[in-house]
Design an enzyme around this catalytic site. Structure first.
Site, PDB file in Angstrom:
ATOM      1  N   ASP A 196      -3.569  -4.908   0.889  1.00  0.00           N
ATOM      2  CA  ASP A 196      -3.950  -4.357   2.184  1.00  0.00           C
ATOM      3  C   ASP A 196      -5.381  -4.808   2.459  1.00  0.00           C
ATOM      4  O   ASP A 196      -6.323  -4.225   1.937  1.00  0.00           O
ATOM      5  CB  ASP A 196      -3.837  -2.836   2.149  1.00  0.00           C
ATOM      6  CG  ASP A 196      -4.281  -2.194   3.441  1.00  0.00           C
ATOM      7  OD1 ASP A 196      -4.615  -2.921   4.395  1.00  0.00           O
ATOM      8  OD2 ASP A 196      -4.299  -0.945   3.506  1.00  0.00           O
ATOM      9  N   TYR A 246      -7.642  -4.040  -2.134  1.00  0.00           N
ATOM     10  CA  TYR A 246      -7.599  -3.024  -1.092  1.00  0.00           C
ATOM     11  C   TYR A 246      -8.948  -3.024  -0.376  1.00  0.00           C
ATOM     12  O   TYR A 246      -9.921  -2.458  -0.869  1.00  0.00           O
ATOM     13  CB  TYR A 246      -7.290  -1.646  -1.687  1.00  0.00           C
ATOM     14  CG  TYR A 246      -7.284  -0.516  -0.686  1.00  0.00           C
ATOM     15  CD1 TYR A 246      -6.709  -0.664   0.573  1.00  0.00           C
ATOM     16  CD2 TYR A 246      -7.860   0.712  -1.009  1.00  0.00           C
ATOM     17  CE1 TYR A 246      -6.702   0.381   1.482  1.00  0.00           C
ATOM     18  CE2 TYR A 246      -7.851   1.769  -0.104  1.00  0.00           C
ATOM     19  CZ  TYR A 246      -7.270   1.594   1.140  1.00  0.00           C
ATOM     20  OH  TYR A 246      -7.268   2.627   2.054  1.00  0.00           O
ATOM     21  N   ASP A 294       3.300   4.504   4.919  1.00  0.00           N
ATOM     22  CA  ASP A 294       3.075   4.018   6.279  1.00  0.00           C
ATOM     23  C   ASP A 294       2.949   2.500   6.315  1.00  0.00           C
ATOM     24  O   ASP A 294       2.917   1.904   7.400  1.00  0.00           O
ATOM     25  CB  ASP A 294       1.849   4.679   6.913  1.00  0.00           C
ATOM     26  CG  ASP A 294       0.583   4.551   6.078  1.00  0.00           C
ATOM     27  OD1 ASP A 294       0.671   4.157   4.896  1.00  0.00           O
ATOM     28  OD2 ASP A 294      -0.509   4.870   6.597  1.00  0.00           O
ATOM     29  N   HIS A 295       2.885   1.846   5.154  1.00  0.00           N
ATOM     30  CA  HIS A 295       2.967   0.390   5.031  1.00  0.00           C
ATOM     31  C   HIS A 295       4.356   0.012   4.535  1.00  0.00           C
ATOM     32  O   HIS A 295       5.007   0.790   3.820  1.00  0.00           O
ATOM     33  CB  HIS A 295       1.954  -0.138   4.016  1.00  0.00           C
ATOM     34  CG  HIS A 295       0.533  -0.012   4.437  1.00  0.00           C
ATOM     35  ND1 HIS A 295      -0.245  -1.095   4.786  1.00  0.00           N
ATOM     36  CD2 HIS A 295      -0.278   1.074   4.540  1.00  0.00           C
ATOM     37  CE1 HIS A 295      -1.462  -0.690   5.088  1.00  0.00           C
ATOM     38  NE2 HIS A 295      -1.514   0.626   4.935  1.00  0.00           N
ATOM     39  N   ASN A 304      -6.718  -4.965   5.513  1.00  0.00           N
ATOM     40  CA  ASN A 304      -7.229  -4.160   6.627  1.00  0.00           C
ATOM     41  C   ASN A 304      -7.885  -4.963   7.740  1.00  0.00           C
ATOM     42  O   ASN A 304      -8.829  -4.491   8.379  1.00  0.00           O
ATOM     43  CB  ASN A 304      -8.188  -3.081   6.096  1.00  0.00           C
ATOM     44  CG  ASN A 304      -7.466  -1.750   5.920  1.00  0.00           C
ATOM     45  OD1 ASN A 304      -6.724  -1.315   6.795  1.00  0.00           O
ATOM     46  ND2 ASN A 304      -7.692  -1.103   4.778  1.00  0.00           N
ATOM     47  N   ASN A 308       0.882  -1.161   0.000  1.00  0.00           N
ATOM     48  CA  ASN A 308       0.000   0.000   0.000  1.00  0.00           C
ATOM     49  C   ASN A 308       0.922   1.213   0.000  1.00  0.00           C
ATOM     50  O   ASN A 308       1.633   1.468   0.977  1.00  0.00           O
ATOM     51  CB  ASN A 308      -0.896  -0.011   1.245  1.00  0.00           C
ATOM     52  CG  ASN A 308      -1.810   1.199   1.313  1.00  0.00           C
ATOM     53  OD1 ASN A 308      -1.414   2.320   0.995  1.00  0.00           O
ATOM     54  ND2 ASN A 308      -3.032   1.001   1.759  1.00  0.00           N
ATOM     55  N   GLU A 366      -3.964   1.658  -2.795  1.00  0.00           N
ATOM     56  CA  GLU A 366      -4.091   3.075  -2.458  1.00  0.00           C
ATOM     57  C   GLU A 366      -3.156   3.912  -3.346  1.00  0.00           C
ATOM     58  O   GLU A 366      -2.376   4.738  -2.892  1.00  0.00           O
ATOM     59  CB  GLU A 366      -3.809   3.321  -0.975  1.00  0.00           C
ATOM     60  CG  GLU A 366      -4.677   4.424  -0.408  1.00  0.00           C
ATOM     61  CD  GLU A 366      -4.615   4.576   1.101  1.00  0.00           C
ATOM     62  OE1 GLU A 366      -5.052   5.640   1.558  1.00  0.00           O
ATOM     63  OE2 GLU A 366      -4.148   3.656   1.807  1.00  0.00           O
TER      64      GLU A 366
END
Length: 277
Positions: free
Chosen positions: A164, A124, A267-268, A166, A16, A44
């Protein structure tokens, strides 16, 4: 056409990027160029198709699904070999323009030289938010996944869904499980979907967990708040979900965690898996 790999394994990476333009600005190219990736799956992306092709550059076959909402979502598969076929969407018209699922079929030769079809999906899943329509959409998407995974297993010799997703499936996949049981991403109702994915009903495998063993993490996402990254207070929410034969062919899984907070491009962290078909 059967691809003739110049090495004895197929390297598939998923990340991501939290906005591809920002990722490249923050050094993504320096990670990707020497990494020897054969199939790169992005989530993303949040960029127009022309920008995606410009940033990745030549040498890639690119399948990209933009989200209708500008600056949101977007998934892509970039491959060194041209796919046999591609598909945009998970099969529910409700998500047709959401930019959350793309699939590509590839043909490779196994160790004996026989043709093998591999299907790869870049996914995603919604982050969700308890008690809101965002969470309703997340559950609906996971519902459709429970239908799509068996279909993919029938469609190809090997099938793989990366991205991702989640959801931190077990307490091993999140640093503070008890404190997050009422938060989107670690809800018992969400985790139950993954019990089905990896249970007898659907029968797929969690490749990263299989190779990592019974250890905390390795995490793939860290909050931007506080010192979550420095303290490794993370979540393992990026996956390689594979049909059993493909999972058995996985020989290594690595989280390319940046050496420091200020050297990350997202951030991933990328999850890179090698498969020996």
């Amino acid at each position: 056409m059967i691809s003739a790999l110049k090495k004895d394994h197929l390297r598939i990476a998923s990340v991501n990027v939290n906005g591809l333009r920002a990722a490249y600005k923050n050094g993504m190219a320096a990670w990707l160029e020497p990494r020897g990736v054969d199939i790169l799956c992005l989530q993303e992306v949040r960029a127009p198709d022309a920008i995606v092709r410009q940033l990745l550059g030549e040498g890639w076959h690119i399948l990209h699904a933009e989200a209708e909402a500008k600056g949101r979502a977007g998934v892509a598969i970039a491959s060194r070999d041209e796919p046999l076929a591609t598909r945009n969407g998970i099969g529910d018209d409700y998500f047709a323009t959401a930019g959350r699922w793309v699939e590509a079929d590839f043909r490779f030769a196994d160790a004996a030289g026989h043709p093998v079809q591999l299907t790869v999906a870049s996914a995603y899943v919604h982050s969700g938010e308890v008690g809101t329509p965002k969470q309703d959409d997340k559950f609906r998407f996971l519902d459709v996944m429970t239908t799509r995974l068996p279909e993919l297993a029938k469609h190809s010799d090997h099938a793989l869904v990366v991205g991702d997703l989640n959801v931190a499936h077990t307490p091993l996949d999140i640093r503070n499980s008890k404190a997050n049981l009422k938060k989107a991403g670690h809800l018992p109702e969400e985790r139950a979907y993954f019990d089905r994915f990896f249970g007898e009903e659907i029968g797929w495998q969690d490749v990263h967990r299989n190779l990592a063993g019974h250890v905390d993490g390795p995490y793939t996402w860290w909050s931007q708040r506080g010192k979550a990254f420095d303290n490794d207070t993370g979540w393992r929410i990026d996956y390689h979900l594979a049909t059993p034969a493909l999972a058995a062919a996985a020989i290594s899984a690595v989280v390319d965690r940046a050496p420091s907070w200020d050297t990350r491009f997202s951030d991933h962290a990328p999850l890179v898996v090698d498969y020996q078909l």
